[in-house]
Design a protein around this motif. Sequence first.
Motif, PDB file in Angstrom:
ATOM      1  N   PHE A  31      10.937  22.147  28.158  1.00 55.37           N
ATOM      2  CA  PHE A  31      10.239  21.281  28.910  1.00 55.37           C
ATOM      3  C   PHE A  31      10.959  20.086  29.171  1.00 55.37           C
ATOM      4  CE2 PHE A  31       6.786  23.843  26.756  1.00 55.37           C
ATOM      5  CZ  PHE A  31       6.084  24.095  27.616  1.00 55.37           C
ATOM      6  N   GLY A  32      12.131  19.923  28.414  1.00 56.07           N
ATOM      7  CA  GLY A  32      13.009  18.670  28.492  1.00 56.07           C
ATOM      8  C   GLY A  32      12.686  17.674  27.586  1.00 56.07           C
ATOM      9  N   PHE A  33      12.006  17.894  26.492  1.00 53.95           N
ATOM     10  CA  PHE A  33      11.643  16.751  25.448  1.00 53.95           C
ATOM     11  C   PHE A  33      12.824  16.286  25.004  1.00 53.95           C
ATOM     12  CE2 PHE A  33       7.178  18.335  25.802  1.00 53.95           C
ATOM     13  CZ  PHE A  33       6.625  17.352  25.449  1.00 53.95           C
ATOM     14  N   GLU A  34      13.001  15.055  24.602  1.00 51.74           N
ATOM     15  CA  GLU A  34      14.305  14.560  23.879  1.00 51.74           C
ATOM     16  C   GLU A  34      13.825  14.002  22.624  1.00 51.74           C
ATOM     17  OE1 GLU A  34      17.028  10.613  24.076  1.00 51.74           O
ATOM     18  OE2 GLU A  34      15.873  11.039  25.895  1.00 51.74           O
ATOM     19  N   LEU A  35      14.703  14.765  21.742  1.00 50.09           N
ATOM     20  CA  LEU A  35      14.537  14.376  20.095  1.00 50.09           C
ATOM     21  C   LEU A  35      14.770  12.975  19.864  1.00 50.09           C
ATOM     22  CD1 LEU A  35      13.757  15.370  17.105  1.00 50.09           C
ATOM     23  CD2 LEU A  35      16.195  15.919  17.057  1.00 50.09           C
ATOM     24  N   VAL A  36      14.081  11.999  19.330  1.00 49.59           N
ATOM     25  CA  VAL A  36      14.431  10.818  19.209  1.00 49.59           C
ATOM     26  C   VAL A  36      14.167  10.157  17.701  1.00 49.59           C
ATOM     27  CG1 VAL A  36      13.662   9.734  21.439  1.00 49.59           C
ATOM     28  CG2 VAL A  36      12.114   9.947  19.533  1.00 49.59           C
ATOM     29  N   LEU A  37      13.766  10.988  16.789  1.00 45.98           N
ATOM     30  CA  LEU A  37      13.824  10.788  15.428  1.00 45.98           C
ATOM     31  C   LEU A  37      13.546  12.166  14.861  1.00 45.98           C
ATOM     32  CD1 LEU A  37      13.424   8.668  13.127  1.00 45.98           C
ATOM     33  CD2 LEU A  37      10.713   8.878  13.508  1.00 45.98           C
ATOM     34  N   LEU A  38      14.451  12.335  13.797  1.00 39.26           N
ATOM     35  CA  LEU A  38      14.539  13.431  12.640  1.00 39.26           C
ATOM     36  C   LEU A  38      14.639  13.015  11.040  1.00 39.26           C
ATOM     37  CD1 LEU A  38      14.578  16.480  12.408  1.00 39.26           C
ATOM     38  CD2 LEU A  38      16.820  16.558  12.514  1.00 39.26           C
ATOM     39  N   ILE A  39      13.410  13.244  10.573  1.00 39.95           N
ATOM     40  CA  ILE A  39      13.563  12.860   9.043  1.00 39.95           C
ATOM     41  C   ILE A  39      13.525  14.175   8.308  1.00 39.95           C
ATOM     42  CG2 ILE A  39      12.550  11.607   7.208  1.00 39.95           C
ATOM     43  CD1 ILE A  39      11.353   9.382   9.334  1.00 39.95           C
ATOM     44  N   GLU A  40      14.502  14.375   7.398  1.00 39.48           N
ATOM     45  CA  GLU A  40      14.583  15.509   6.412  1.00 39.48           C
ATOM     46  C   GLU A  40      14.217  15.137   5.096  1.00 39.48           C
ATOM     47  OE1 GLU A  40      18.252  17.064   7.729  1.00 39.48           O
ATOM     48  OE2 GLU A  40      17.330  18.617   8.893  1.00 39.48           O
ATOM     49  N   ASP A  41      13.902  16.185   4.025  1.00 34.52           N
ATOM     50  CA  ASP A  41      13.816  15.727   2.881  1.00 34.52           C
ATOM     51  C   ASP A  41      14.904  16.173   2.190  1.00 34.52           C
ATOM     52  OD1 ASP A  41      13.794  18.418   2.419  1.00 34.52           O
ATOM     53  OD2 ASP A  41      11.463  18.642   1.969  1.00 34.52           O
ATOM     54  N   GLY A  42      14.938  16.002   0.842  1.00 34.84           N
ATOM     55  CA  GLY A  42      16.059  16.304   0.171  1.00 34.84           C
ATOM     56  C   GLY A  42      16.827  17.701   0.143  1.00 34.84           C
ATOM     57  N   ASP A  43      15.817  18.667   0.491  1.00 41.86           N
ATOM     58  CA  ASP A  43      16.281  20.039   0.635  1.00 41.86           C
ATOM     59  C   ASP A  43      16.598  20.267   1.875  1.00 41.86           C
ATOM     60  OD1 ASP A  43      15.859  20.320  -2.112  1.00 41.86           O
ATOM     61  OD2 ASP A  43      13.751  20.741  -1.725  1.00 41.86           O
ATOM     62  N   GLY A  44      16.625  19.385   2.876  1.00 44.86           N
ATOM     63  CA  GLY A  44      17.153  19.792   4.317  1.00 44.86           C
ATOM     64  C   GLY A  44      15.790  20.128   5.151  1.00 44.86           C
ATOM     65  N   ASN A  45      14.513  20.266   4.600  1.00 44.12           N
ATOM     66  CA  ASN A  45      13.223  20.595   5.338  1.00 44.12           C
ATOM     67  C   ASN A  45      12.801  19.387   6.174  1.00 44.12           C
ATOM     68  OD1 ASN A  45      13.068  23.145   4.101  1.00 44.12           O
ATOM     69  ND2 ASN A  45      12.363  22.135   2.165  1.00 44.12           N
ATOM     70  N   LEU A  46      12.324  19.654   7.501  1.00 43.27           N
ATOM     71  CA  LEU A  46      11.817  18.658   8.109  1.00 43.27           C
ATOM     72  C   LEU A  46      10.738  18.015   7.623  1.00 43.27           C
ATOM     73  CD1 LEU A  46      11.530  18.301  12.028  1.00 43.27           C
ATOM     74  CD2 LEU A  46       9.437  18.138  10.985  1.00 43.27           C
ATOM     75  N   ALA A  47      10.816  16.419   7.307  1.00 38.25           N
ATOM     76  CA  ALA A  47       9.672  15.685   7.167  1.00 38.25           C
ATOM     77  C   ALA A  47       9.030  15.176   8.238  1.00 38.25           C
ATOM     78  CB  ALA A  47      10.178  14.720   5.998  1.00 38.25           C
ATOM     79  N   HIS A  48       9.513  14.717   9.147  1.00 39.29           N
ATOM     80  CA  HIS A  48       8.833  14.009  10.204  1.00 39.29           C
ATOM     81  C   HIS A  48       9.993  14.191  11.251  1.00 39.29           C
ATOM     82  CE1 HIS A  48       6.123  11.508  12.652  1.00 39.29           C
ATOM     83  NE2 HIS A  48       7.233  10.612  12.872  1.00 39.29           N
ATOM     84  N   SER A  49       9.341  14.325  12.767  1.00 43.22           N
ATOM     85  CA  SER A  49       9.988  14.247  13.925  1.00 43.22           C
ATOM     86  C   SER A  49       9.451  13.669  15.151  1.00 43.22           C
ATOM     87  CB  SER A  49      10.676  15.519  14.183  1.00 43.22           C
ATOM     88  OG  SER A  49       9.852  16.436  14.607  1.00 43.22           O
TER      89      SER A  49
END
Length: 77
Positions: A24-42
């Motif tokens: 769809f052409g969405f653009e990633l503007v925020l990516l937060i990962e936890d200490g294990d590299g798992n996605l916490a918020h985006s």
Amino acid sequence: MTRLTSALCYKDPKAALKWLEAAFGFELVLLIEDGDGNLAHSQMTLGEANVMVGNEWSADHASPASLGGKNTQTVHI
């Protein structure tokens, strides 16, 4: 200012981010990962829309794939 924000839960949110961008052409503007590299918020944007993409994190916040295809999104206006 965004006009619409939706929060979506995925079994594999990192794969979902790539798919939403390619499809769809969405653009990633925020990516937060936890200490294990798992996605916490985006967050991703497309025009005046903002989409938060996250993991399944409770029985009430799960991917439709885990709940027999039920609608699981929430909308924040």
